[in-house]
Design an enzyme around this catalytic site. Structure first.
Site, PDB file in Angstrom:
ATOM      1  CG  ASP A 206       0.254  -4.526   4.294  1.00  0.00           C
ATOM      2  OD1 ASP A 206      -0.646  -3.679   5.042  1.00  0.00           O
ATOM      3  OD2 ASP A 206       0.960  -3.800   3.551  1.00  0.00           O
ATOM      4  CD  GLU A 233      -4.940  -4.240   4.080  1.00  0.00           C
ATOM      5  OE1 GLU A 233      -5.431  -3.591   4.533  1.00  0.00           O
ATOM      6  OE2 GLU A 233      -3.823  -4.735   3.639  1.00  0.00           O
TER       7      GLU A 233
END
Length: 460
Positions: A206, A233
């Site tokens: 993340d 990400e």
């Protein structure tokens, strides 16, 4: 976590900050094995994930399930509390360590590997008691981190044109870990190795945009299984450092442009433009791209399609699974009117399509395309046809063929394929189609419907 777009105006003092979900990267450049589709069961508890692996994901041919962050986090009624960790204990709202371990074992028994959404860029804001009983204040997480472990910049990110600001200041006010520090790297790797010891197969990193690529490479090198699936990400922004391509040395990078452009093509342009979709559009190499129609952040901020787009959304997922670019994620969440709302029933799913659970991974039109993708893996695109607008068709060599009608009227025609003669099941309508000795068949597709044939289903 969210790089730029928040789910709402949130109060820092209450640690109310939404963070956009980050596409994760894989050490293998794509998920290893012949099954590369991941079902992202967003905010499902681990008991429910385990049941779904057995009943649906394994039989449908999904290679992976991605689960929401397991670490202890701040308390609150919003989904994004899961993205504000206060310790690395497996003690979030979705289940404890025993439930997590049992889920991993159950999914493995069903032939499904487990990817964990992993929050390592930051800790929480605010102060209080976490979901597992740990006390914390911002920059002080007893037994884990203290003030020297965080970046010197304690202000929020203000300039996405400035690499240092993006990677050393605070994402929406969350305590930014100094991932260049030895102790922090060691501690993060320890958390991930603990998850590996419980059997997980990979990680979605993340907010990877906010972590220097060299820091992630160092952390990954410390894993007990450095070949674990690793997807990151990293959100592309024109003129903004860092770039997604900087991260492909450690694994896959989620290609946000793919999802953004798919929305534009399906809602404003023509499906005929998709004939060369992928690298020719300036995207990452197919071997390093993680793709999706939507994820839990983008479905809420409007930058991509989402379940509210009904048939358009379904057809976009059909196209993604049929098209040989990247490793696909199928987002599967719950209905919402308040974009901050936490999952129904604390994440427990008694049954799909009840209590607000959308279960997109189980929609027949989408689930049937997972087997199509597995059956056609490695085959080139052949026999492309389009009407110049919103009806398209293409083959995957001698293994499969797909037609999509996004027009407002029925399309009836004879299609040329490279399929061997015989009968096939159209897995979209569950009806039989006969292909003649010249590789042709005739079909009528109603508005906003699709047809899909593959050599793994010769009867319905």
């Amino acid at each position: 976590m969210a790089s730029r777009t928040l789910s709402g105006a949130l109060a820092l003092a209450a640690a109310a900050t939404a963070v956009l979900a980050a596409p994760a990267t894989v050490a293998h450049r794509s998920p290893p094995g012949t099954k590369d589709v991941t079902a992202v069961l967003f905010e499902w508890d681990y008991v429910s994930v385990a049941k779904e692996c057995t009943s649906t994901l394994g039989p449908a041919g999904y290679g992976y399930v991605q689960v929401s962050p397991p670490a202890e986090h701040i308390q609150g009624s919003q989904w994004w509390t899961s993205y504000q960790p206060v310790s690395y204990k497996i003690a979030g709202r979705l289940g404890d360590r025993a439930a997590f371990r049992s889920m991993v074992n159950t999914c493995h028994a069903a032939g499904v590997k487990v990817v964990v959404d992993t929050v390592i860029n930051h800790m929480s804001a605010g102060s209080g008691t976490g979901t597992g009983g740990s006390s914390y204040t911002k920059y002080d997480y007893p037994g884990l981190y203290s003030a020297p472990d965080f970046d010197d910049c304690t202000a929020e990110i203000t300039d996405y044109q400035d690499r240092w600001n993006v990677q050393h200041c605070e994402l929406v006010g969350l305590a930014d870990l100094d991932t260049g520090e030895e102790y922090v790297r060691q501690t993060i790797a320890g958390y991930m190795n603990d998850l590996l010891s419980l059997g997980v197969d990979g990680f979605r990193i993340d907010a990877a945009t906010h972590i220097p690529a060299e820091d992630l490479a160092n952390i990954k090198s410390r894993l007990s299984n450095p070949n674990a699936y690793w997807k990151q990400e990293v959100i592309y922004g024109a003129g903004e450092p860092p770039k997604p391509g900087e991260y492909t040395g450690t694994g896959d990078v989620q290609e946000f442009r793919y999802a953004y452009d798919l929305k534009r093509v399906f809602t404003q342009e023509h499906l005929a433009y998709l004939k060369n979709y992928g690298e020719d559009w300036g995207y990452l190499s197919s071997t390093t791209a993680g793709v999706f129609v939507d994820n839990h952040d983008t479905e809420r901020n409007g930058s991509t399609l989402n379940y509210k787009n009904d048939a358009t959304y379904t057809l976009a997922n059909v196209f993604m699974l049929a098209w040989p670019y990247g490793a696909p994620d199928i987002n599967s969440g719950y209905e919402w009117s308040d974009p901050d709302a936490r999952p129904p029933d604390g994440g427990h799913v008694d049954a799909c399509w009840q209590n607000g659970w959308k279960c997109q991974h189980k929609w027949p039109e989408i689930a049937s395309m997972v087997a199509f993708r597995n059956a056609t893996r490695g085959e080139p695109v052949t026999d492309w046809w389009d009407d110049g607008a919103d009806a398209i068709a293409f083959g995957r060599g001698s293994k499969g063929f797909v037609a999509i009608n996004h027009e407002s009227a029925t399309v009836q025609r004879t299609y040329q394929t490279s399929l061997p003669a015989g009968t096939y099941c159209d897995v979209q309508s569950n009806t039989t189609v006969t292909v003649d000795s010249a590789g042709r068949f005739t079909a009528a597709l109603g508005p906003d419907t699709a047809l899909a044939l593959h050599n793994g289903r010769t009867s319905c």
